[in-house]
Scaffold this motif. Structure first.
Motif, PDB file in Angstrom:
ATOM      1  N   ARG A   1       0.832  -1.200   0.000  1.00  0.00           N
ATOM      2  CA  ARG A   1       0.000   0.000   0.000  1.00  0.00           C
ATOM      3  C   ARG A   1       0.869   1.254   0.000  1.00  0.00           C
ATOM      4  N   ILE A   2       0.239   2.354  -0.436  1.00  0.00           N
ATOM      5  CA  ILE A   2       0.902   3.653  -0.496  1.00  0.00           C
ATOM      6  C   ILE A   2       0.100   4.625   0.356  1.00  0.00           C
ATOM      7  N   LEU A   3       0.784   5.292   1.281  1.00  0.00           N
ATOM      8  CA  LEU A   3       0.128   6.236   2.183  1.00  0.00           C
ATOM      9  C   LEU A   3       0.598   7.655   1.889  1.00  0.00           C
ATOM     10  N   LEU A   4      -0.346   8.609   1.955  1.00  0.00           N
ATOM     11  CA  LEU A   4      -0.031  10.021   1.844  1.00  0.00           C
ATOM     12  C   LEU A   4      -0.617  10.734   3.045  1.00  0.00           C
ATOM     13  N   ASP A   5       0.261  11.274   3.870  1.00  0.00           N
ATOM     14  CA  ASP A   5      -0.160  11.936   5.111  1.00  0.00           C
ATOM     15  C   ASP A   5      -1.048  11.018   5.949  1.00  0.00           C
ATOM     16  N   GLY A   6      -0.663   9.741   5.999  1.00  0.00           N
ATOM     17  CA  GLY A   6      -1.375   8.755   6.808  1.00  0.00           C
ATOM     18  C   GLY A   6      -2.575   8.124   6.153  1.00  0.00           C
ATOM     19  N   GLN A   7      -2.984   8.616   4.964  1.00  0.00           N
ATOM     20  CA  GLN A   7      -4.162   8.082   4.287  1.00  0.00           C
ATOM     21  C   GLN A   7      -3.762   7.075   3.217  1.00  0.00           C
ATOM     22  N   ASP A   8      -4.401   5.899   3.238  1.00  0.00           N
ATOM     23  CA  ASP A   8      -4.170   4.885   2.217  1.00  0.00           C
ATOM     24  C   ASP A   8      -4.778   5.381   0.907  1.00  0.00           C
ATOM     25  N   LEU A   9      -3.977   5.419  -0.163  1.00  0.00           N
ATOM     26  CA  LEU A   9      -4.427   5.954  -1.443  1.00  0.00           C
ATOM     27  C   LEU A   9      -5.144   4.922  -2.307  1.00  0.00           C
ATOM     28  N   ALA A  10      -5.286   3.700  -1.825  1.00  0.00           N
ATOM     29  CA  ALA A  10      -5.922   2.640  -2.617  1.00  0.00           C
ATOM     30  C   ALA A  10      -7.338   3.055  -3.032  1.00  0.00           C
ATOM     31  N   GLY A  11      -7.609   2.941  -4.328  1.00  0.00           N
ATOM     32  CA  GLY A  11      -8.950   3.223  -4.835  1.00  0.00           C
ATOM     33  C   GLY A  11      -9.259   4.688  -5.085  1.00  0.00           C
ATOM     34  N   ILE A  12      -8.359   5.588  -4.689  1.00  0.00           N
ATOM     35  CA  ILE A  12      -8.597   7.018  -4.903  1.00  0.00           C
ATOM     36  C   ILE A  12      -8.104   7.388  -6.303  1.00  0.00           C
ATOM     37  N   PRO A  13      -8.974   7.897  -7.184  1.00  0.00           N
ATOM     38  CA  PRO A  13      -8.555   8.228  -8.553  1.00  0.00           C
ATOM     39  C   PRO A  13      -7.575   9.397  -8.571  1.00  0.00           C
ATOM     40  N   PRO A  14      -6.802   9.525  -9.653  1.00  0.00           N
ATOM     41  CA  PRO A  14      -5.792  10.582  -9.724  1.00  0.00           C
ATOM     42  C   PRO A  14      -6.321  11.979  -9.458  1.00  0.00           C
ATOM     43  N   TYR A  15      -7.495  12.308  -9.990  1.00  0.00           N
ATOM     44  CA  TYR A  15      -8.012  13.668  -9.853  1.00  0.00           C
ATOM     45  C   TYR A  15      -8.482  13.994  -8.440  1.00  0.00           C
ATOM     46  N   ARG A  16      -8.581  12.998  -7.591  1.00  0.00           N
ATOM     47  CA  ARG A  16      -8.962  13.246  -6.197  1.00  0.00           C
ATOM     48  C   ARG A  16      -7.769  13.195  -5.243  1.00  0.00           C
ATOM     49  N   ARG A  17      -6.588  12.986  -5.773  1.00  0.00           N
ATOM     50  CA  ARG A  17      -5.394  12.944  -4.929  1.00  0.00           C
ATOM     51  C   ARG A  17      -4.799  14.354  -4.837  1.00  0.00           C
ATOM     52  N   PRO A  18      -4.339  14.762  -3.652  1.00  0.00           N
ATOM     53  CA  PRO A  18      -3.829  16.136  -3.469  1.00  0.00           C
ATOM     54  C   PRO A  18      -2.406  16.300  -3.990  1.00  0.00           C
ATOM     55  N   LEU A  19      -2.213  15.915  -5.249  1.00  0.00           N
ATOM     56  CA  LEU A  19      -0.900  16.022  -5.872  1.00  0.00           C
ATOM     57  C   LEU A  19      -1.071  16.316  -7.346  1.00  0.00           C
ATOM     58  N   ASN A  20      -0.003  16.748  -7.964  1.00  0.00           N
ATOM     59  CA  ASN A  20      -0.021  17.038  -9.388  1.00  0.00           C
ATOM     60  C   ASN A  20       1.236  16.467 -10.013  1.00  0.00           C
TER      61      ASN A  20
END
Length: 379
Positions: free
Chosen positions: A78-97
């Motif tokens: 799994r991949i975590l961003l600021d403690g949140q598991d990014l599984a299933g989150i589409p690219p446009y909803r991720r707080p990154l560019n």
């Protein structure tokens, strides 16, 4: 003795045991058919860090970036961003560019329209968009080019437009996939420092993928060296260069000479290494190498001195023949062939216009280095 660290700023959260990683890859594997691009990889990146993923083709660096962006999903882990598991989150909803090498600018839009595009998609009010675009244009020093279209700009200017568009939405993380690859050498070097300054002024986390060692060494706070989907070493640029963890890392980053041998004797931190050619090397710090271990002593070319006479007081000196040399203006690079056939590379700064000890092809020459000039490698 001080540990080697960042030479640009006082920033090293990875040294704080209580610091929480901002991005975490936990036992991540990515398989494409019968090919394993990323193999049970774990890696942590801290907030506001400029982090480089460095490796050759097929090392897994771009796959890691794509999984973080959401374009690919891990097969395992799994991949975590600021403690949140990014599984299933589409690219446009991720707080990154993500900024691509091609820049992907809209050719029919002006510079300001390109920068504003993502903000309009998010439904930001017009007045706020105008203010943000003006801020971004000032940030990348393109105010006077606002009304131009991409084909009217230089490669470096297009790169800055793409960068401004990428950070206009103020993502938590900016991902850069070979962002300077399309620029010529001089412009690439200038842009490296611009990127560093921009990253620190914005306070964002930058993750860059590159195969360019010099680029990673210049810009990054830390570098992860990747090979065949695995992490070979994670450290600051200075540590990667001066204290590589293995033969692979030492050979991959910069130029290096490897003297293979066996630890003939060890006393405290010091050791004597018997080489295959019969030469002996004395080292100040043998690391974890024990007597009888097969090791390599890795020495960078700039740590080796070349002279026509045997140097006095040097513990490690070997005679050979100048096999080749290259005058590069600021330095001269010598290739000296030893009796066992090994060719040693040494570089010397041309600090004066004339030299008291000129050497040329086929001359007999001595190479020498200090006992603390290199590192003992057991892997």
């Amino acid at each position: 003795m001080k540990s080697l660290g960042s030479i640009r700023r006082d920033f090293a959260p990875w040294k704080d045991p209580s610091a929480k990683p901002y991005i975490a890859f936990e036992n991540v594997t990515k398989v494409f058919g019968d090919f394993t691009a990323v193999d049970d990889l774990s890696l942590t990146i801290f907030e506001k860090e400029f982090f480089a993923l460095l490796g050759g083709s097929g090392s897994g660096k771009s796959t890691l970036l794509r999984m973080l962006a959401g374009f690919d999903e891990p097969t395992k882990g799994r991949i975590l961003l600021d403690g949140q598991d990014l599984a299933g989150i589409p690219p446009y909803r991720r707080p990154l560019n993500m900024m691509f090498q091609s820049y992907a600018l809209f050719p029919h839009m002006t510079v300001e329209a390109n920068i504003a595009f993502g903000l309009k998609q998010e439904g930001m009010p017009k007045a706020d968009i105008a203010a943000r675009v003006a801020e971004m244009l000032k940030l990348v020093k393109l105010e006077q080019f606002a009304k131009r279209k991409p084909h009217q700009l230089s490669g470096g200017q297009r790169q800055r437009v793409a960068l401004a568009r990428s950070v206009a939405k103020r993502p938590k993380v900016l991902l850069l996939d070979e962002p300077l690859g399309a620029l010529d050498k001089k412009l690439r070097e200038e842009t490296q420092f611009e990127l560093m300054d921009l990253q620190q002024s914005l306070g964002l986390t930058f993750v860059i993928v590159t195969h360019d060692q010099e680029e990673a060494m210049t810009m990054a706070d830390r570098i992860a060296i990747l090979d065949k989907g695995q992490v070979m070493q994670v450290a600051t640029p200075a540590e990667i260069y001066e204290a590589p963890a293995s033969r692979f890392v030492a050979s991959f980053v910069g130029n290096v000479n490897m003297f293979e041998g066996t630890v003939a004797a060890r006393e405290a931190n010091k050791a004597r290494i018997a080489g295959a050619s019969g030469a002996e090397i004395f080292v100040e710090n043998a690391g974890d190498a024990a007597a009888g271990n097969a090791v390599a002593f890795a020495v960078r070319p700039e740590k080796i001195k070349v002279s026509s006479k045997r140097p006095e007081g040097s513990a490690n000196a070997m005679e050979g023949e100048v096999f080749d040399l290259a005058y590069l203006g600021d330095m001269t690079v010598y290739h000296v062939r030893l009796p066992d056939g090994q060719v040693v590379k040494a570089s010397a700064l041309n600090s004066s216009r004339l030299t008291d000890d000129p050497l040329t092809w086929n001359d007999r020459a001595w190479i020498s280095f200090q006992p603390d000039a290199g590192v003992v490698l057991t892997r």
